[in-house]
Design a protein around this motif. Structure first.
Motif, PDB file in Angstrom:
ATOM      1  N   ALA A 263      14.217 -20.911  11.540  1.00 14.31           N
ATOM      2  CA  ALA A 263      14.834 -21.340  12.797  1.00 14.31           C
ATOM      3  C   ALA A 263      16.231 -20.755  12.947  1.00 14.31           C
ATOM      4  CB  ALA A 263      14.891 -22.866  12.851  1.00 14.31           C
TER       5      ALA A 263
ATOM      6  N   LYS B 124      16.581 -17.269  14.330  1.00 10.17           N
ATOM      7  CA  LYS B 124      16.458 -17.106  15.781  1.00 10.17           C
ATOM      8  C   LYS B 124      17.834 -17.052  16.439  1.00 10.17           C
ATOM      9  CE  LYS B 124      11.944 -19.379  16.047  1.00 10.17           C
ATOM     10  NZ  LYS B 124      11.158 -20.511  16.590  1.00 10.17           N
TER      11      LYS B 124
ATOM     12  N   ASN C 297      14.885 -10.335  10.314  1.00  5.25           N
ATOM     13  CA  ASN C 297      13.785 -10.935   9.562  1.00  5.25           C
ATOM     14  C   ASN C 297      14.295 -11.428   8.214  1.00  5.25           C
ATOM     15  OD1 ASN C 297      11.793 -10.218  11.543  1.00  5.25           O
ATOM     16  ND2 ASN C 297      11.938  -8.100  10.785  1.00  5.25           N
TER      17      ASN C 297
ATOM     18  N   GLN D  44      16.235 -24.426  22.771  1.00  6.78           N
ATOM     19  CA  GLN D  44      17.483 -23.679  22.940  1.00  6.78           C
ATOM     20  C   GLN D  44      18.654 -24.635  23.029  1.00  6.78           C
ATOM     21  OE1 GLN D  44      17.845 -20.307  22.740  1.00  6.78           O
ATOM     22  NE2 GLN D  44      20.018 -20.845  22.655  1.00  6.78           N
TER      23      GLN D  44
END
Length: 516
Positions: A282, A285, A290, A454
């Motif tokens: 999470a 993001k 990666n 978000q």
């Protein structure tokens, strides 16, 4: 009548099994509920002032309760008002435990509806103090205690527990509770009491366990063997045995020893790892990249640290198809002696050896951070305030958004607080903790430590809020179930059309049920 007439053609063992099945079906269709005074002292069925007029007549409760009838919601409201009057967290904990012992449904409704307010009471940080003082606040046993004195009789002890249909067992030997160390015979549903090396407890007149040093070696192994055998004998092959808070030297050995013969799970090695990996994914993001683009540094190389590290490496392998050894090279561990490197290989415990990389030895954590330049810093050391100002500032010096996970609990053992992480990183850290911290405001921005949408990311959350825990649990259960069906391992066939709804239907409901 048809089923009874069929029984006339059955003989011997078949006849006995037939009637046992009939009794089980009858019990399932019409649960037995005690009446009168006994009902008010049965926490699983007691509703207190929630009993209706009809129920009071049907179950001989007239005169045993004041005349008022209160809804469960009104009872909940009253109890929350009472709990908020307590100024000492341990007193809130004791009040919650008293409630659980007299009205189980109301206890869980209170907890479910007020999870963010009450979780710090029934879990960390308050539970740490409760564990330390358990002998003094002990009122009523809520689990089983299996000590060396029961050796040779463990199956008999298990049969003393009233519930016969058991699917999951949580067991500990109390040697490594939270980040507090050896707390002996003071915690969890099944406690294996082999003694304690905690001198304070051994000298405490209120201590409730065996008063001698911990058994080790063959004596310990034989007791655990007997326990593991008795569990399967009593509850069947499919019972899940959850090892919790065992010290490193036993935790890895027990998991490895019994994984081929029993359904076993270690929360510290496996459960924590899955939750932390989810948090890291999470966080990426927000940060970008990666897993294989990042460098991980762990403070703590015990069950949790090595378990998390291995799962991160396995996920890297899955994403890149690189050899597992190459994936592990992106992950560095620091134990109590310093950075784990090749020069220390021969003296390392077996579970640390995969993490001994080619690098000069560095002892101080700040120096390690400067040398390795990790993008993710994870604390699982059980030692409080080890992510110092210098450590966090070093992380922030070469990371625009340093990911800092201070996982040790209770709060007193957390590697740093939310306030420290946000302040020392000038509000740039992506922070999560093993213990809950209040939202923190820094230069006009309010940060909510992780413990997603978000909106959650904007607040600094990398885990969803606890208020959604039941919905999230149903989603996770559905995903796990889908995988089980995909692998052909499911025993409940056919597969439900909607696994999320099916998972929700299996969840415990705290609502009062109506008695006739």
């Amino acid at each position: 009548m048809l089923s009874l007439s069929r029984s006339a053609f059955l003989k011997g063992e078949d006849r006995r099994r037939f009637f046992l099945a009939q009794r089980r079906r009858a019990a399932a269709a019409k649960p037995l509920v005690v009446s009168g005074y006994s009902l008010l002292r049965d926490p699983r069925h007691n509703k207190g002032l929630g009993f209706t007029e009809k129920e009071r007549d049907a179950h001989y409760l007239r005169g045993l309760l004041p005349p008022a009838c209160l809804t469960q919601e009104l009872q909940e409201k009253k109890l929350m008002c009472n709990l908020r009057e307590y100024r000492v967290p341990l007193h809130r904990y004791m009040a919650m435990m008293d409630l659980q012992e007299r009205n189980e449904k109301l206890f869980y409704k209170l907890l479910i509806d007020n999870v963010e307010e009450l979780l710090p009471v029934v879990y960390t940080p308050t539970v740490g103090e409760a564990c330390q003082k358990y002998g003094s606040i002990f009122r009523r046993p809520q689990g089983l205690y299996i000590s060396l004195e029961e050796k040779g009789k463990i199956l008999e002890v298990l049969k003393n527990w009233p519930e016969k249909s058991i699917q999951v067992i949580v067991v500990t030997d109390g040697e490594r509770i939270l980040g507090l160390g050896d707390l002996g015979c003071q915690c969890l549903p099944i406690t294996i009491d082999v003694g304690t090396n905690n001198e304070k407890l051994l000298n405490d007149e209120y201590y409730i366990g065996l008063r001698h040093k911990r058994a080790t070696g063959q004596e310990y192994a034989e007791l655990m063997d007997e326990f593991m055998t008795a569990v399967k004998q009593n509850y069947g092959e499919k019972v899940l045995i959850h090892f919790e808070d065992f010290a490193n030297h036993n935790a890895f050995a027990l998991l490895e020893k019994y994984c081929k013969t029993h359904l076993v799970f270690n929360d510290d090695i496996q459960g924590t790892a899955s939750v932390v990996l989810a948090g890291v994914v999470a966080a990426l993001k927000v940060v970008g990249g990666n897993l294989s683009d990042h460098t991980f540094l762990f403070l703590g190389a015990g069950e949790a640290g090595t378990g998390i590290a291995e799962l991160i490496a396995l996920e890297m392998l899955k994403q890149t198809n690189a050899p597992i050894e190459d994936c592990r090279k992106k992950i560095w561990l620091v134990d109590s002696k310093g950075l784990i490197v090749e020069s220390r290989y021969e003296t390392l415990q077996h579970f640390k050896k995969p993490w001994a990389h080619d690098h000069e030895f560095v002892k101080d954590l700040t120096d390690v951070v400067k040398a390795i330049k990790p993008t993710v810093l994870i604390g699982s050391s059980g030692v409080g305030r080890t992510f110092t100002k210098e450590v966090v500032e070093a992380m922030a010096s070469f990371n625009e958004k340093p990911i800092i996970l201070a996982l040790s609990n209770p709060t007193s053992q957390s590697e740093c607080t939310a306030e420290e992480a946000y302040t020392w990183s000038e509000g740039r850290a992506i922070f999560a903790s093993g213990s809950p911290f209040d939202p923190f405001e820094y230069e006009g921005n309010t940060f909510v430590p992780g413990q997603v949408t978000q909106e959650n990311f904007d607040k600094g959350l990398i885990y969803p809020p606890f208020t959604n825990i039941r919905q999230i649990s149903a989603q996770i259960a559905a995903k796990v179930a889908a995988k089980v069906y995909e692998l052909g391992l499911a025993t409940r066939l056919p597969c439900p059309e909607n696994l999320v709804k099916y998972a929700e239907s299996c969840m415990y409901s705290p609502a009062y049920r109506q008695y006739r």
